[in-house]
Design an enzyme around this catalytic site. Structure first.
Site, PDB file in Angstrom:
ATOM      1  N   CYS A 145       0.692  -0.980   0.031  1.00 20.36           N
ATOM      2  CA  CYS A 145       0.127   0.096  -0.001  1.00 20.36           C
ATOM      3  C   CYS A 145       0.943   1.298   0.143  1.00 20.36           C
ATOM      4  O   CYS A 145       1.561   1.358   0.981  1.00 20.36           O
ATOM      5  CB  CYS A 145      -0.898   0.309   1.130  1.00 20.36           C
ATOM      6  SG  CYS A 145      -1.622   1.521   1.354  1.00 20.36           S
ATOM      7  N   TYR A 205      -5.296   6.201  -8.902  1.00 16.55           N
ATOM      8  CA  TYR A 205      -6.606   5.557  -8.900  1.00 16.55           C
ATOM      9  C   TYR A 205      -7.836   5.758  -9.457  1.00 16.55           C
ATOM     10  O   TYR A 205      -8.540   5.209 -10.006  1.00 16.55           O
ATOM     11  CB  TYR A 205      -6.948   5.609  -7.183  1.00 16.55           C
ATOM     12  CG  TYR A 205      -5.991   4.568  -6.450  1.00 16.55           C
ATOM     13  CD1 TYR A 205      -6.248   3.196  -6.175  1.00 16.55           C
ATOM     14  CD2 TYR A 205      -4.595   5.346  -6.081  1.00 16.55           C
ATOM     15  CE1 TYR A 205      -5.337   2.610  -5.346  1.00 16.55           C
ATOM     16  CE2 TYR A 205      -3.878   4.533  -5.270  1.00 16.55           C
ATOM     17  CZ  TYR A 205      -4.101   3.178  -4.924  1.00 16.55           C
ATOM     18  OH  TYR A 205      -3.268   2.178  -4.080  1.00 16.55           O
TER      19      TYR A 205
END
Length: 329
Positions: A50, A185
Site C-alpha cells: 500500500c 486510482y
C-alpha cells in the site's frame, strides 16, 4: 456491515471518488490530549504493497524511530479478500501475525473498536493502552511520526516538515495528491471513458509538472527532503510496474524520464529506504486484489524497476541548471 473496496467508491458519473478516512485523532503533548506520545503505547499496522502505508513506513525508517518491541512495529501484509481488508497470517517470510488481537484480517481490527465506517484500510495507528484506533489517515500519521516521538528516535534531528518549508510543501501537496497519488486510482478505477480521459489528462500534466520542478531543484518542495517527497516517491515507485499496466497510466514512464528516475534513485538510496520496498508484495497485492480488473490474478513480469533504482545518480551535486529530456522509445 457491508465492506467496501475501491471499486465501490464511485460518483454518479462513474469517476473514482475516494472516501475520507474516518479515524482522525492526533497524538500530542498538548494539555488535555487523550493520546500522548509514550514509549510502548502505539502499534502501526501497515501493508508493504500500500502506498499510503508505505508513507508511514518510510517516515519511521528515516526518523530512526521504532516502537519498543519488534512485533509492535511489524509490517503486516494486507491482501484483499472479499472485503476483509486482508489476512494477517504471515504469507511472506518478512511478515508477522497480528500481535495484539491475533486477528485474521484488518477488518477484525476495525470491528474490535466498533468501527461504523466500513472501509478497512491501512495504515492504522493503534493505541494499545486505550485499545482503539488513533488514526487511519496517512497524511496525518506521517506528521505525527515526524514530530511527536523525537525522544524515541535515533535520528531525532531529522525534521521532515520544517517550519520554514510548510508553505512550499502545502503548495506541492495540493496538486500531487489529487493528480498523482490519487490520480492513478482515478485512472485505474474509473468506470466510464469520460472519467478516465479526464483523470489521465490531469495525471499526465501533473507528471510533467513534477518533472519540470525537479529539473530545477533536488526535491519537490525545495532543496531539502520533506514529507512531500515521501508522498511523491511512493507513487513514482509503483508507476511503471503497476499503474502504467494495471491502472492504464501509460502516457508516461518514470524509467524514460532521466529527471524522475534519478530523483527516485536519490531517495531509494537514502539509508533505510530500500528496506521499506518489497516490489514482490506490491505487485502480487495489486494484481491479485480486484477480480473485476484481473480475473485470473496474472502478475506481469514487468521491467524490474527496482533494479534501475540501484544505479548511480547525480542529484547530490544538483546545480539547478539541468534540462528535462525524455528517453525516446
Amino acid at each position: 456491515m457491508t465492506a467496501r473496496t475501491g471499486l465501490d467508491e464511485l460518483s454518479s458519473d462513474g469517476a473514482f471518488k475516494r472516501t475520507d478516512a474516518a479515524w482522525r485523532n492526533t497524538i500530542s503533548n498538548e494539555h488535555g490530549s487523550k493520546f500522548r506520545p509514550e514509549k510502548d503505547r502505539y502499534h502501526l499496522y501497515v501493508a508493504h504493497a500500500c502506498p499510503w502505508a508505505h508513507r508511514a513506513v518510510m517516515t519511521r525508517a528515516l526518523k530512526g524511530w521504532m516502537f519498543a518491541d519488534h512485533s509492535g512495529s511489524g509490517d503486516n501484509v494486507v491482501r484483499n479478500s472479499a472485503g476483509e481488508g486482508g489476512p494477517f497470517p504471515a504469507s511472506y517470510p518478512s511478515n508477522e501475525a497480528d500481535p495484539i488481537f491475533n486477528a485474521r484480517s484488518v477488518r477484525e481490527i476495525y470491528e474490535k473498536v466498533n468501527d461504523e465506517d466500513g472501509k478497512y484500510s491501512v495504515p492504522i495507528l493503534f493505541d494499545k493502552k486505550l485499545k482503539t484506533i488513533v488514526s487511519n489517515e496517512s497524511s496525518e500519521i506521517i506528521q505525527m511520526l515526524n514530530s511527536q516521538f523525537d525522544e524515541y528516535a535515533s535520528c531525532h534531528e531529522v525534521d521532515l516538515e520544517p517550519e520554514d518549508m510548510k508553505e512550499a510543501m502545502a503548495a506541492v501537496d495540493s496538486w500531487i495528491y489529487p493528480s498523482l497519488n490519487n490520480g492513478v486510482y482515478r485512472c485505474g478505477l474509473a468506470q466510464t471513458q469520460e472519467s478516465y480521459d479526464a483523470a489521465i489528462d490531469e495525471l499526465t500534466a501533473a507528471f510533467d509538472r513534477a518533472e519540470d520542478v525537479l529539473a530545477k531543484q533536488r526535491f519537490i518542495a525545495g532543496n531539502r527532503f520533506t514529507l512531500s517527497d515521501i508522498r511523491l516517491f511512493v507513487t513514482l515507485l509503483r508507476f511503471d510496474e503497476i499503474y502504467a499496466v494495471y491502472f492504464k497510466t501509460n502516457t508516461r514512464s518514470v524509467a524514460k524520464s532521466p529527471v524522475l528516475l534519478n530523483y527516485c534513485r536519490d531517495i531509494y538510496q537514502m539509508p533505510g529506504v530500500a528496506e521499506t520496498v518489497d516490489m514482490h508484495q506490491i505487485k502480487e497485492h495489486y494484481f491479485c486484489s480486484h477480480p473485476d480488473l484481473n480475473k485470473f490474478s496474472i502478475v506481469p513480469r514487468g521491467p524490474d524497476f527496482e533494479r534501475l533504482l540501484q544505479g548511480p545518480h547525480d542529484r547530490d551535486s544538483f546545480d539547478g541548471k539541468r534540462r528535462r529530456r525524455r528517453i525516446s522509445t
